[in-house]
Motif scaffolding. Structure first.
Motif, PDB file in Angstrom:
ATOM      1  N   CYS A 135       0.835  -1.211   0.000  1.00 21.62           N
ATOM      2  CA  CYS A 135       0.000   0.000   0.000  1.00 21.62           C
ATOM      3  C   CYS A 135       0.861   1.249   0.000  1.00 21.62           C
ATOM      4  CB  CYS A 135      -0.942   0.010   1.202  1.00 21.62           C
ATOM      5  SG  CYS A 135      -2.299  -1.153   1.083  1.00 21.62           S
ATOM      6  N   SER A 163       0.968   4.059  -2.784  1.00 20.07           N
ATOM      7  CA  SER A 163       0.805   5.466  -2.449  1.00 20.07           C
ATOM      8  C   SER A 163       1.881   6.315  -3.125  1.00 20.07           C
ATOM      9  CB  SER A 163       0.880   5.654  -0.933  1.00 20.07           C
ATOM     10  OG  SER A 163       0.831   7.017  -0.592  1.00 20.07           O
ATOM     11  N   ALA A 213      -3.160   9.379  -1.408  1.00 17.64           N
ATOM     12  CA  ALA A 213      -3.604   9.633  -0.033  1.00 17.64           C
ATOM     13  C   ALA A 213      -4.363   8.443   0.540  1.00 17.64           C
ATOM     14  CB  ALA A 213      -4.475  10.886   0.017  1.00 17.64           C
ATOM     15  N   VAL A 214      -5.249   7.862  -0.250  1.00 12.46           N
ATOM     16  CA  VAL A 214      -6.029   6.711   0.230  1.00 12.46           C
ATOM     17  C   VAL A 214      -5.117   5.517   0.490  1.00 12.46           C
ATOM     18  CG1 VAL A 214      -7.787   5.022  -0.447  1.00 12.46           C
ATOM     19  CG2 VAL A 214      -8.198   7.458  -0.796  1.00 12.46           C
ATOM     20  N   GLU A 215      -4.175   5.287  -0.400  1.00 16.18           N
ATOM     21  CA  GLU A 215      -3.241   4.169  -0.192  1.00 16.18           C
ATOM     22  C   GLU A 215      -2.370   4.405   1.043  1.00 16.18           C
ATOM     23  OE1 GLU A 215      -3.165   1.209  -1.550  1.00 16.18           O
ATOM     24  OE2 GLU A 215      -4.885   1.787  -2.772  1.00 16.18           O
ATOM     25  N   ALA A 216      -2.009   5.647   1.314  1.00 21.09           N
ATOM     26  CA  ALA A 216      -1.234   5.953   2.522  1.00 21.09           C
ATOM     27  C   ALA A 216      -2.043   5.624   3.772  1.00 21.09           C
ATOM     28  CB  ALA A 216      -0.814   7.421   2.523  1.00 21.09           C
ATOM     29  N   VAL A 217      -3.323   5.962   3.753  1.00 20.91           N
ATOM     30  CA  VAL A 217      -4.193   5.633   4.891  1.00 20.91           C
ATOM     31  C   VAL A 217      -4.283   4.121   5.054  1.00 20.91           C
ATOM     32  CG1 VAL A 217      -6.563   5.738   5.761  1.00 20.91           C
ATOM     33  CG2 VAL A 217      -5.490   7.782   4.794  1.00 20.91           C
ATOM     34  N   TRP A 218      -4.465   3.396   3.950  1.00 20.13           N
ATOM     35  CA  TRP A 218      -4.531   1.932   4.015  1.00 20.13           C
ATOM     36  C   TRP A 218      -3.234   1.358   4.584  1.00 20.13           C
ATOM     37  CZ3 TRP A 218      -8.236  -1.252   4.456  1.00 20.13           C
ATOM     38  CH2 TRP A 218      -9.451  -1.031   3.826  1.00 20.13           C
ATOM     39  N   VAL A 264      -1.198   2.776   6.754  1.00 16.69           N
ATOM     40  CA  VAL A 264      -1.196   3.021   8.200  1.00 16.69           C
ATOM     41  C   VAL A 264      -2.132   2.049   8.913  1.00 16.69           C
ATOM     42  CG1 VAL A 264      -1.808   4.693   9.996  1.00 16.69           C
ATOM     43  CG2 VAL A 264      -0.500   5.425   7.981  1.00 16.69           C
ATOM     44  N   VAL A 265      -3.315   1.844   8.352  1.00 12.40           N
ATOM     45  CA  VAL A 265      -4.284   0.904   8.945  1.00 12.40           C
ATOM     46  C   VAL A 265      -3.693  -0.504   8.990  1.00 12.40           C
ATOM     47  CG1 VAL A 265      -6.533  -0.207   8.587  1.00 12.40           C
ATOM     48  CG2 VAL A 265      -6.313   2.273   8.351  1.00 12.40           C
ATOM     49  N   ARG A 315      -0.974  -0.874  11.602  1.00 11.51           N
ATOM     50  CA  ARG A 315      -1.605  -0.969  12.931  1.00 11.51           C
ATOM     51  C   ARG A 315      -2.162  -2.370  13.179  1.00 11.51           C
ATOM     52  NH1 ARG A 315      -3.763   1.361  17.339  1.00 11.51           N
ATOM     53  NH2 ARG A 315      -5.957   1.047  17.809  1.00 11.51           N
TER      54      ARG A 315
END
Length: 73
Positions: free
Chosen positions: A34, A38, A51-56, A58-59, A62
């Motif tokens: 991901c 990104s 941006a969406v891939e960066a959020v994915w 991070v998720v 985690r």
């Protein structure tokens, strides 16, 4: 950017996602893929995708962290 870069990133995401139930390491592989996706998105000027891939990413990191550090019941 190299044309195969995006294809590699998306293929790696698919593989990581498909096998993430087998090992937390596949969750981490998904997160890395991901992040690569990104970077590719931002390099191509497709900032919403980046941006969406960066959020994915991070998720997924985690989730990997939680799976690696949770104690079996």
């Amino acid at each position: 950017a190299w044309p195969g870069f995006g294809l590699f990133a998306v293929t790696a995401m698919l593989v990581g996602y498909a096998y993430e139930g087998r090992s937390p390491w596949f969750v981490l592989a998904f997160a890395v893929a991901c992040a690569v996706g990104s970077i590719y998105g931002f390099l191509q000027g497709a900032w919403p995708f980046g941006a969406v891939e960066a959020v994915w990413a991070v998720v997924a990191v985690r989730r990997w962290w939680t799976q690696r550090h949770s104690r079996p019941v």
